[in-house]
Design a protein around this motif. Structure first.
Motif, PDB file in Angstrom:
ATOM      1  N   VAL A 154       0.858  -1.201   0.000  1.00 30.47           N
ATOM      2  CA  VAL A 154       0.000   0.000   0.000  1.00 30.47           C
ATOM      3  C   VAL A 154       0.888   1.243   0.000  1.00 30.47           C
ATOM      4  O   VAL A 154       0.682   2.191  -0.766  1.00 30.47           O
ATOM      5  CB  VAL A 154      -0.888   0.038   1.270  1.00 30.47           C
ATOM      6  CG1 VAL A 154      -1.645   1.350   1.347  1.00 30.47           C
ATOM      7  CG2 VAL A 154      -1.849  -1.123   1.291  1.00 30.47           C
ATOM      8  N   MET A 155       1.903   1.209   0.889  1.00 30.14           N
ATOM      9  CA  MET A 155       2.760   2.395   1.009  1.00 30.14           C
ATOM     10  C   MET A 155       3.479   2.652  -0.312  1.00 30.14           C
ATOM     11  O   MET A 155       3.513   3.779  -0.810  1.00 30.14           O
ATOM     12  CB  MET A 155       3.762   2.210   2.143  1.00 30.14           C
ATOM     13  CG  MET A 155       3.087   2.228   3.506  1.00 30.14           C
ATOM     14  SD  MET A 155       4.240   1.900   4.850  1.00 30.14           S
ATOM     15  CE  MET A 155       3.106   1.918   6.252  1.00 30.14           C
ATOM     16  N   ASN A 156       4.024   1.576  -0.899  1.00 32.33           N
ATOM     17  CA  ASN A 156       4.763   1.767  -2.148  1.00 32.33           C
ATOM     18  C   ASN A 156       3.858   2.267  -3.266  1.00 32.33           C
ATOM     19  O   ASN A 156       4.248   3.124  -4.057  1.00 32.33           O
ATOM     20  CB  ASN A 156       5.468   0.470  -2.548  1.00 32.33           C
ATOM     21  CG  ASN A 156       6.900   0.452  -2.031  1.00 32.33           C
ATOM     22  OD1 ASN A 156       7.685   1.341  -2.339  1.00 32.33           O
ATOM     23  ND2 ASN A 156       7.224  -0.537  -1.205  1.00 32.33           N
ATOM     24  N   SER A 157       2.632   1.741  -3.321  1.00 29.37           N
ATOM     25  CA  SER A 157       1.811   2.200  -4.438  1.00 29.37           C
ATOM     26  C   SER A 157       1.343   3.638  -4.211  1.00 29.37           C
ATOM     27  O   SER A 157       1.220   4.398  -5.180  1.00 29.37           O
ATOM     28  CB  SER A 157       0.666   1.227  -4.743  1.00 29.37           C
ATOM     29  OG  SER A 157      -0.366   1.409  -3.842  1.00 29.37           O
ATOM     30  N   CYS A 158       1.126   4.034  -2.970  1.00 25.81           N
ATOM     31  CA  CYS A 158       0.740   5.439  -2.736  1.00 25.81           C
ATOM     32  C   CYS A 158       1.917   6.377  -3.023  1.00 25.81           C
ATOM     33  O   CYS A 158       1.720   7.471  -3.561  1.00 25.81           O
ATOM     34  CB  CYS A 158       0.218   5.637  -1.313  1.00 25.81           C
ATOM     35  SG  CYS A 158      -1.333   4.774  -1.026  1.00 25.81           S
ATOM     36  N   VAL A 159       3.148   5.956  -2.682  1.00 31.21           N
ATOM     37  CA  VAL A 159       4.301   6.806  -3.030  1.00 31.21           C
ATOM     38  C   VAL A 159       4.424   6.870  -4.553  1.00 31.21           C
ATOM     39  O   VAL A 159       4.771   7.914  -5.121  1.00 31.21           O
ATOM     40  CB  VAL A 159       5.632   6.285  -2.435  1.00 31.21           C
ATOM     41  CG1 VAL A 159       6.760   7.282  -2.707  1.00 31.21           C
ATOM     42  CG2 VAL A 159       5.533   6.055  -0.953  1.00 31.21           C
ATOM     43  N   GLY A 160       4.120   5.754  -5.213  1.00 33.16           N
ATOM     44  CA  GLY A 160       4.160   5.739  -6.684  1.00 33.16           C
ATOM     45  C   GLY A 160       3.243   6.813  -7.255  1.00 33.16           C
ATOM     46  O   GLY A 160       3.622   7.565  -8.152  1.00 33.16           O
ATOM     47  N   ARG A 161       2.025   6.895  -6.711  1.00 34.66           N
ATOM     48  CA  ARG A 161       1.079   7.923  -7.187  1.00 34.66           C
ATOM     49  C   ARG A 161       1.611   9.317  -6.902  1.00 34.66           C
ATOM     50  O   ARG A 161       1.483  10.228  -7.707  1.00 34.66           O
ATOM     51  CB  ARG A 161      -0.252   7.759  -6.466  1.00 34.66           C
ATOM     52  CG  ARG A 161      -1.271   7.011  -7.266  1.00 34.66           C
ATOM     53  CD  ARG A 161      -2.604   7.098  -6.555  1.00 34.66           C
ATOM     54  NE  ARG A 161      -3.106   5.763  -6.312  1.00 34.66           N
ATOM     55  CZ  ARG A 161      -4.045   5.464  -5.429  1.00 34.66           C
ATOM     56  NH1 ARG A 161      -4.561   6.395  -4.670  1.00 34.66           N
ATOM     57  NH2 ARG A 161      -4.462   4.241  -5.299  1.00 34.66           N
ATOM     58  N   PHE A 162       2.222   9.469  -5.710  1.00 35.50           N
ATOM     59  CA  PHE A 162       2.813  10.769  -5.355  1.00 35.50           C
ATOM     60  C   PHE A 162       3.863  11.152  -6.400  1.00 35.50           C
ATOM     61  O   PHE A 162       3.911  12.293  -6.875  1.00 35.50           O
ATOM     62  CB  PHE A 162       3.448  10.662  -3.954  1.00 35.50           C
ATOM     63  CG  PHE A 162       4.369  11.796  -3.585  1.00 35.50           C
ATOM     64  CD1 PHE A 162       3.890  12.906  -2.897  1.00 35.50           C
ATOM     65  CD2 PHE A 162       5.722  11.760  -3.921  1.00 35.50           C
ATOM     66  CE1 PHE A 162       4.742  13.957  -2.567  1.00 35.50           C
ATOM     67  CE2 PHE A 162       6.574  12.795  -3.594  1.00 35.50           C
ATOM     68  CZ  PHE A 162       6.083  13.900  -2.916  1.00 35.50           C
ATOM     69  N   LEU A 163       4.703  10.172  -6.788  1.00 37.18           N
ATOM     70  CA  LEU A 163       5.776  10.473  -7.741  1.00 37.18           C
ATOM     71  C   LEU A 163       5.213  10.856  -9.106  1.00 37.18           C
ATOM     72  O   LEU A 163       5.749  11.729  -9.797  1.00 37.18           O
ATOM     73  CB  LEU A 163       6.723   9.270  -7.858  1.00 37.18           C
ATOM     74  CG  LEU A 163       7.579   9.003  -6.615  1.00 37.18           C
ATOM     75  CD1 LEU A 163       8.306   7.659  -6.716  1.00 37.18           C
ATOM     76  CD2 LEU A 163       8.587  10.132  -6.385  1.00 37.18           C
ATOM     77  N   GLU A 164       4.115  10.191  -9.474  1.00 39.78           N
ATOM     78  CA  GLU A 164       3.494  10.555 -10.759  1.00 39.78           C
ATOM     79  C   GLU A 164       2.989  11.995 -10.718  1.00 39.78           C
ATOM     80  O   GLU A 164       3.159  12.762 -11.662  1.00 39.78           O
ATOM     81  CB  GLU A 164       2.318   9.621 -11.067  1.00 39.78           C
ATOM     82  CG  GLU A 164       2.755   8.279 -11.620  1.00 39.78           C
ATOM     83  CD  GLU A 164       1.626   7.257 -11.577  1.00 39.78           C
ATOM     84  OE1 GLU A 164       0.440   7.656 -11.492  1.00 39.78           O
ATOM     85  OE2 GLU A 164       1.937   6.047 -11.610  1.00 39.78           O
ATOM     86  N   ARG A 165       2.344  12.348  -9.597  1.00 35.89           N
ATOM     87  CA  ARG A 165       1.817  13.719  -9.479  1.00 35.89           C
ATOM     88  C   ARG A 165       2.965  14.722  -9.496  1.00 35.89           C
ATOM     89  O   ARG A 165       2.887  15.777 -10.131  1.00 35.89           O
ATOM     90  CB  ARG A 165       1.039  13.883  -8.178  1.00 35.89           C
ATOM     91  CG  ARG A 165      -0.281  13.157  -8.204  1.00 35.89           C
ATOM     92  CD  ARG A 165      -0.986  13.247  -6.861  1.00 35.89           C
ATOM     93  NE  ARG A 165      -2.077  12.298  -6.835  1.00 35.89           N
ATOM     94  CZ  ARG A 165      -2.380  11.517  -5.805  1.00 35.89           C
ATOM     95  NH1 ARG A 165      -1.686  11.581  -4.693  1.00 35.89           N
ATOM     96  NH2 ARG A 165      -3.381  10.681  -5.884  1.00 35.89           N
ATOM     97  N   LEU A 170      -2.749  10.445   3.443  1.00 36.55           N
ATOM     98  CA  LEU A 170      -4.178  10.150   3.630  1.00 36.55           C
ATOM     99  C   LEU A 170      -4.553   8.892   2.843  1.00 36.55           C
ATOM    100  O   LEU A 170      -5.321   8.051   3.308  1.00 36.55           O
ATOM    101  CB  LEU A 170      -5.029  11.348   3.190  1.00 36.55           C
ATOM    102  CG  LEU A 170      -6.530  11.193   3.391  1.00 36.55           C
ATOM    103  CD1 LEU A 170      -6.863  10.873   4.840  1.00 36.55           C
ATOM    104  CD2 LEU A 170      -7.275  12.457   2.974  1.00 36.55           C
ATOM    105  N   GLU A 171      -3.974   8.773   1.656  1.00 34.72           N
ATOM    106  CA  GLU A 171      -4.266   7.571   0.861  1.00 34.72           C
ATOM    107  C   GLU A 171      -3.729   6.322   1.568  1.00 34.72           C
ATOM    108  O   GLU A 171      -4.372   5.277   1.602  1.00 34.72           O
ATOM    109  CB  GLU A 171      -3.660   7.710  -0.541  1.00 34.72           C
ATOM    110  CG  GLU A 171      -4.444   8.692  -1.395  1.00 34.72           C
ATOM    111  CD  GLU A 171      -3.855   8.936  -2.783  1.00 34.72           C
ATOM    112  OE1 GLU A 171      -4.501   9.666  -3.540  1.00 34.72           O
ATOM    113  OE2 GLU A 171      -2.764   8.416  -3.089  1.00 34.72           O
ATOM    114  N   VAL A 172      -2.530   6.454   2.154  1.00 34.94           N
ATOM    115  CA  VAL A 172      -1.934   5.287   2.830  1.00 34.94           C
ATOM    116  C   VAL A 172      -2.806   4.860   4.007  1.00 34.94           C
ATOM    117  O   VAL A 172      -3.238   3.709   4.103  1.00 34.94           O
ATOM    118  CB  VAL A 172      -0.505   5.608   3.342  1.00 34.94           C
ATOM    119  CG1 VAL A 172       0.011   4.501   4.243  1.00 34.94           C
ATOM    120  CG2 VAL A 172       0.455   5.810   2.174  1.00 34.94           C
ATOM    121  N   ILE A 173      -3.076   5.795   4.914  1.00 34.99           N
ATOM    122  CA  ILE A 173      -3.782   5.403   6.141  1.00 34.99           C
ATOM    123  C   ILE A 173      -5.245   5.070   5.834  1.00 34.99           C
ATOM    124  O   ILE A 173      -5.826   4.148   6.413  1.00 34.99           O
ATOM    125  CB  ILE A 173      -3.637   6.479   7.252  1.00 34.99           C
ATOM    126  CG1 ILE A 173      -4.122   5.951   8.604  1.00 34.99           C
ATOM    127  CG2 ILE A 173      -4.322   7.773   6.922  1.00 34.99           C
ATOM    128  CD1 ILE A 173      -3.296   4.886   9.190  1.00 34.99           C
TER     129      ILE A 173
END
Ligand code: HEM
Length: 642
Positions: A155-166, A261-264
């Motif tokens: 979950v954490m990695n995929s949310c950071v992935g989205r952060f990096l895309e943004r 927020l996405e992670v938690i």
């Protein structure tokens, strides 16, 4: 409409004043061994002083003047403030049985209540009291054991992935962009017509800002982050003819808020917690999780030093619940927002819990959850819910708590108790973690040597690998940076306990002096003051991650001088989760990017004290990609460039 004669209002105010002063004199006598902060203003107690400077800075100043223990008053309530780690340890660990509860901002009647909303509010771990807190904490601890933590890696990695895309989208150099960006969005750096963040004194607590801070807090703790949720930023459009491109400026704190927020949210609810906020849903009263979180953080707060919280510090305890009801009636729009938020979060948790239960029963699995009649919302909330028909992931908080047992009763947790925890985890874990990562980025952006050392460690791991909890030992320097940022800028600047033992408790100072704390007294741990104390830290104002790596320095320090997550059995239940999220985020972000402070970002970093300590007006940076033509910019070249 009832009109009150001026004399009646004056008489009521005078009666309240006399009552508050009477209460205080009584307490003052019983707490006479503890130095009192002077002067003791007559009406609001020391709360009035927090209008001049935020509480954490006042505590730091008073610690210098009075030492490791002193007394102040929040209206009628005596607060013993501890900055001495030995005394903190006595309260948090050694005499925990006498101090296991937190004070209630609004004293709630103890025992059972028929009010369904009140039951939900009182069920969250953060505010739970007595035996219920103990059994709930025991039931929730497995959510943060290593097996569970491993399951949060993806979950954490995929949310950071989205952060990096943004970040990638927003970091396109802006050239002559005419349109004003949304808060948190990329903004033209050079010549931008944005009001520069106000310069501030060290720690951002300058007197000139105290009033503004208080209002800002009352209006919402994380406006920038939440504005970014509601209005996802578009990349700045290039204008023609192209002017020399300036690197884009963006508020990385707002972006991080969206990520945490996405992670938690995903971990707590077990569904993809997409943060495409929709103001329209809030207006139309349709359930929308992000709008609900936004409403909670913006619906005013009850911190004792500002807004409505002050009222509760002036009336006798037994009147507090009455004032609470009155307050909600008087402040209709705020009450409606809170109602929307509670109904959205609870009805969504209920919907998902029921789905998980159905599935588990169908599989023949054991479910302990006890069903009760606790719903106050109409069927529409379930029918219009976007998560209708969705089943939460097997390892989500909701799913795991359904199988937990309450040690006190020997039965499962009640449905309302399980649902309340998803709220609690979001409230406790979203803003704190976003602030912590933002503070680390600020420290690295202002300390190129530390950044270079961190980049070297990240590069040694690999520039395209996803780290997991098991990789943590490979990042000692990243960990030292996280700790040092948490020391310098603890997102939870203060934490609290209440003495609940009928006979009170006695603390003993290093000099053998005894301090009796009667039942009902509030105790604050002055985390900020302790972390900045010259008694416990060499060069306390300096950012020096090495202090966490040098074994001699670590050994010579008091073991409880560093307590960003509190201490003892009632410490932060999510601290390993937070550290794991910080580690994964920093490694993934610095694999691809470095940051410089944008010209509009003032230094020293201005801070805003709300429920948490956050960068005031965001953290404005220009991101710099480390990979040009597929080749990573090396740690050495980054230092040279800086
Ligand atoms: C850097 C991020 C965080 C910081 C600095 C932080 C700090 C704290 C502190 C100081 C406390 C009070 C401890 C005490 O009184 O001794 C606390 C309590 C709590 N935190 Fe955190 N926290 C963070 C992240 C999280 C996360 C990610 C979660 C959830 C996954 C979480 C959940 C909680 C809960 C539920 C409590 C109440 C515990 C209880 O009363 O039993 N926190 N946190």
């Amino acid at each position: 409409m009832l009109s009150l004669a001026p004399w009646a209002v004056a008489a009521a105010a005078a009666a309240l004043w006399l009552l508050a002063v009477g209460y205080r004199l009584g307490w003052r006598w019983r707490l006479r061994a503890i130095p009192l902060v002077r002067p003791m203003p007559p009406f609001l107690g020391h709360l009035k002083m927090f209008r001049r400077q935020p509480m954490y800075l006042a505590y730091e100043e008073w610690q210098r003047r009075y030492g490791g223990i002193f007394l102040c008053f929040f209206g009628k309530n005596p607060v013993v403030v501890l900055s001495d780690p030995d005394l903190i340890r006595q309260v948090a660990v050694k005499q925990f049985a006498k101090f296991h509860d937190r004070p209630s901002i609004v004293a709630m009647p103890s025992g059972r209540t028929r009010d369904k909303r009140l039951t939900a509010i009182r069920s969250g771990l953060l505010v739970a009291r007595g035996g219920y807190w103990g059994s709930l904490r025991a039931a929730m601890n497995p959510l943060f054991h290593s097996t569970a933590l491993q399951s949060y890696n993806s979950v954490m990695n995929s949310c950071v992935g989205r952060f990096l895309e943004r970040l990638q989208d927003m970091s396109a150099p802006a050239a002559n962009s005419g349109s004003g960006p949304a808060e948190g969005a990329a903004a033209p750096a050079a010549g931008a017509e944005q009001p520069a963040a106000a310069a501030d004194g060290e720690g951002g607590g300058g007197q000139q800002h105290a009033e503004h801070d208080a209002q800002h807090t009352a209006a919402g703790g994380s406006d920038a982050a939440l504005a970014a949720l509601a209005a996802p930023a578009e990349p700045a459009a290039p204008a023609a003819p192209a002017a020399p491109a300036a690197p884009a400026e963006l508020d990385v704190h707002a972006l991080l808020g969206r990520m945490t927020l996405e992670v938690i949210g995903t971990a707590a609810f077990g569904v993809d917690f997409i943060t495409e906020g929709d103001e329209q849903d809030l207006k139309e009263g349709k359930p929308n999780l992000v709008a609900a979180v936004k409403a909670i953080f913006s619906a005013g707060n009850f911190t004792p030093s500002n807004g409505a919280g002050v009222v509760f510090r002036l009336v006798p305890d037994w009147m507090e619940p009455l004032f609470f009801v009155l307050f909600l009636r008087l402040f209709g729009p705020m009450a409606r927002k809170l109602e929307y938020a509670r109904s959205t979060l609870m009805s969504t948790a209920d919907l998902l819990m029921q789905a998980a239960r159905k599935q588990a029963v169908a599989r023949g699995e054991e479910v302990h959850m006890v069903q009760t009649d606790w719903r106050w919302w109409s069927q529409d909330w379930a029918d219009q819910n976007p998560y209708k028909g969705v089943t939460p992931a097997p390892n989500s908080v909701l799913d795991m708590l359904m199988r937990a047992t309450n040690k006190e009763t020997g039965r499962g947790l009640l449905d309302v108790q399980i649902a309340a925890q998803s709220n609690t985890l979001i409230a406790a874990g979203y803003e704190t973690t976003a602030n912590a990562i933002a503070f680390a980025i600020f420290c690295l952006a202002t300390h190129p040597e530390a950044e270079a050392r961190l980049l070297a460690e990240v590069d040694a791991f690999g520039t395209d690998k996803e780290p997991s909890l098991d990789d943590a030992p490979r990042f000692p320097y990243v960990e030292a940076v996280m700790h040092e940022a948490l020391r310098l800028y603890p997102p939870a600047h203060t934490t609290n306990r209440e003495c609940t033992a009928p006979g009170g408790a006695t603390l003993v100072g290093a000099d053998g002096r005894q301090y009796h704390i009667p039942q009902g007294v509030w105790v604050h741990f002055n985390i900020w003051g302790l972390h900045h104390s010259e008694e416990h830290w060499k060069e306390p104002r300096a950012f020096r991650p090495e202090r966490f790596l040098d074994e001699d320095e670590v050994a010579s320090r008091h073991p409880n001088a560093f307590i960003p997550f509190g201490l003892g059995p009632r410490n932060c239940i999510g601290f390993k989760f937070a550290l794991q999220e910080m580690m994964i985020s920093l490694v993934r972000i610095y694999q691809r990017w470095t940051f410089k402070l944008a010209p509009r970002q003032s230094q020293p970093l201005p801070l805003r004290m709300g429920i948490t300590l956050a960068p005031k007006d965001g953290l404005w940076v220009t991101p710099h990609p480390r990979h040009t033509n597929g080749i990573a910019a090396t740690a050495a070249s980054v230092t040279a460039a800086a």
